[in-house]
Design a protein around this motif. Structure first.
Motif, PDB file in Angstrom:
ATOM      1  N   ALA A   5      -7.498  -0.633   0.048  1.00 26.61           N
ATOM      2  CA  ALA A   5      -7.844  -0.288   1.434  1.00 26.61           C
ATOM      3  C   ALA A   5      -6.701  -0.531   2.425  1.00 26.61           C
ATOM      4  O   ALA A   5      -6.308   0.389   3.158  1.00 26.61           O
ATOM      5  CB  ALA A   5      -9.104  -1.034   1.867  1.00 26.61           C
ATOM      6  N   PRO A   6      -6.132  -1.747   2.500  1.00 27.12           N
ATOM      7  CA  PRO A   6      -5.032  -1.956   3.457  1.00 27.12           C
ATOM      8  C   PRO A   6      -3.798  -1.119   3.153  1.00 27.12           C
ATOM      9  O   PRO A   6      -3.081  -0.698   4.066  1.00 27.12           O
ATOM     10  CB  PRO A   6      -4.738  -3.469   3.348  1.00 27.12           C
ATOM     11  CG  PRO A   6      -5.324  -3.892   2.053  1.00 27.12           C
ATOM     12  CD  PRO A   6      -6.485  -2.993   1.800  1.00 27.12           C
ATOM     13  N   ALA A  46      -1.157   5.132   8.694  1.00 27.50           N
ATOM     14  CA  ALA A  46      -0.586   4.671   9.967  1.00 27.50           C
ATOM     15  C   ALA A  46       0.885   5.077  10.052  1.00 27.50           C
ATOM     16  O   ALA A  46       1.368   5.527  11.094  1.00 27.50           O
ATOM     17  CB  ALA A  46      -0.728   3.157  10.089  1.00 27.50           C
ATOM     18  N   LEU A  72      -8.432   5.212  10.975  1.00 29.32           N
ATOM     19  CA  LEU A  72      -7.959   3.898  10.541  1.00 29.32           C
ATOM     20  C   LEU A  72      -9.082   2.866  10.611  1.00 29.32           C
ATOM     21  O   LEU A  72      -9.162   1.952   9.790  1.00 29.32           O
ATOM     22  CB  LEU A  72      -6.763   3.453  11.386  1.00 29.32           C
ATOM     23  CG  LEU A  72      -5.499   4.322  11.257  1.00 29.32           C
ATOM     24  CD1 LEU A  72      -4.361   3.728  12.063  1.00 29.32           C
ATOM     25  CD2 LEU A  72      -5.078   4.483   9.807  1.00 29.32           C
ATOM     26  N   LYS A 100      -4.484   2.384   4.410  1.00 29.54           N
ATOM     27  CA  LYS A 100      -4.444   2.362   5.883  1.00 29.54           C
ATOM     28  C   LYS A 100      -2.992   2.352   6.376  1.00 29.54           C
ATOM     29  O   LYS A 100      -2.640   3.090   7.303  1.00 29.54           O
ATOM     30  CB  LYS A 100      -5.179   1.124   6.411  1.00 29.54           C
ATOM     31  CG  LYS A 100      -5.198   1.072   7.930  1.00 29.54           C
ATOM     32  CD  LYS A 100      -5.758  -0.231   8.452  1.00 29.54           C
ATOM     33  CE  LYS A 100      -5.620  -0.284   9.969  1.00 29.54           C
ATOM     34  NZ  LYS A 100      -6.019  -1.589  10.529  1.00 29.54           N
ATOM     35  N   GLN A 101      -2.156   1.530   5.744  1.00 33.92           N
ATOM     36  CA  GLN A 101      -0.748   1.459   6.145  1.00 33.92           C
ATOM     37  C   GLN A 101      -0.034   2.786   5.911  1.00 33.92           C
ATOM     38  O   GLN A 101       0.798   3.210   6.716  1.00 33.92           O
ATOM     39  CB  GLN A 101      -0.048   0.341   5.366  1.00 33.92           C
ATOM     40  CG  GLN A 101       1.377   0.064   5.803  1.00 33.92           C
ATOM     41  CD  GLN A 101       1.479  -0.326   7.273  1.00 33.92           C
ATOM     42  OE1 GLN A 101       0.662  -1.090   7.769  1.00 33.92           O
ATOM     43  NE2 GLN A 101       2.456   0.220   7.974  1.00 33.92           N
ATOM     44  N   LEU A 146     -11.137   3.169   7.485  1.00 32.98           N
ATOM     45  CA  LEU A 146     -10.491   2.522   6.336  1.00 32.98           C
ATOM     46  C   LEU A 146     -10.601   1.003   6.425  1.00 32.98           C
ATOM     47  O   LEU A 146     -10.778   0.322   5.413  1.00 32.98           O
ATOM     48  CB  LEU A 146      -9.025   2.946   6.239  1.00 32.98           C
ATOM     49  CG  LEU A 146      -8.788   4.386   5.784  1.00 32.98           C
ATOM     50  CD1 LEU A 146      -7.309   4.734   5.847  1.00 32.98           C
ATOM     51  CD2 LEU A 146      -9.310   4.609   4.369  1.00 32.98           C
ATOM     52  N   ASP A 147     -10.511   0.472   7.648  1.00 30.72           N
ATOM     53  CA  ASP A 147     -10.718  -0.963   7.842  1.00 30.72           C
ATOM     54  C   ASP A 147     -12.110  -1.373   7.379  1.00 30.72           C
ATOM     55  O   ASP A 147     -12.291  -2.344   6.655  1.00 30.72           O
ATOM     56  CB  ASP A 147     -10.577  -1.311   9.333  1.00 30.72           C
ATOM     57  CG  ASP A 147      -9.190  -1.839   9.659  1.00 30.72           C
ATOM     58  OD1 ASP A 147      -8.481  -2.250   8.727  1.00 30.72           O
ATOM     59  OD2 ASP A 147      -8.815  -1.830  10.838  1.00 30.72           O
TER      60      ASP A 147
END
Length: 204
Positions: A173-174, A181, A136, A177-178, A139-140
């Motif tokens: 990207a976000p 997650a 993660l 990531k979500q 990805l951030d």
């Protein structure tokens, strides 16, 4: 009448030629990013995001998982096997939801689509869980580093970069990531529950 037909054909040819040029440029950009990724890790992640934006679903997912240190390659190969059994329509559904920010719905679709390969799927998820924080964080970093990575491209390649692609890459990207997650927050019991729903629905 003939002139209008010629005009329509000419316009269609121009559209196709522009699309081919764009795809060729993106291929060159991704090749350059692969080379840069050897010395600058975020380039690999940006490459994944571009694959996602280009709707190259399998490339995006397998390469994303393969970025995970130590266990990445093994999981990536397993995931490649799993993705081979998914219909294109299902992949489009899953990744379409990721791109629009529907992480939970995308995960549910992916889990249910894996109902015929439960052990393989769970082994992939558990492998990602082992390196979840590292993955993660990558990805951030990717979302924050798009402009920096693009700036590292050779000038000749840099000129090919479409600002719209860059903006879409930043937005992906976000969302990605979500998705990961949410995926790694699932327990084996939750996975079994969703898979059983899929099996029941298919038998109904």
């Amino acid at each position: 009448m003939k002139d209008s037909i010629r005009k329509i054909i000419r316009e269609e040819v121009e559209i196709q030629e522009k699309e081919q040029l764009k795809e060729g440029a993106l291929d060159n950009i991704q090749k350059a990013l692969t080379a840069i990724g050897v010395v600058y890790d975020p380039a690999d992640a940006v490459n994944v995001l571009i694959s996602l934006v280009r709707t190259r679903w399998s490339d995006a997912m397998v390469n994303a998982v393969s970025m995970i240190p130590a266990v990445g390659t093994g999981i990536g190969l397993s995931l490649k096997k799993l993705l081979k059994v998914f219909p294109v329509a299902k992949l489009t559904e899953v990744f379409g939801k990721i791109l629009t920010g529907g992480a939970k719905a995308a995960v549910t679709s992916l889990v249910q689509a894996s109902a015929n390969n439960p052990e393989l799927f769970k082994s992939i998820v558990n492998g990602i869980k082992e390196k979840k924080s590292t993955f993660l964080a990558i990805l951030d970093k990717a979302g924050e580093s798009v402009d920096v990575v693009v700036d590292k491209l050779p000038d000749k390649i840099k000129k090919m970069v479409d600002p719209k692609t860059i903006e879409s890459t930043k937005q992906a990207a976000p969302n990605l990531k979500q998705f990961f997650a949410t995926l790694t927050s699932l327990s084996d019991d939750q996975i079994d529950k969703e898979m059983n729903k899929a099996k029941e629905a298919s038998q109904a």
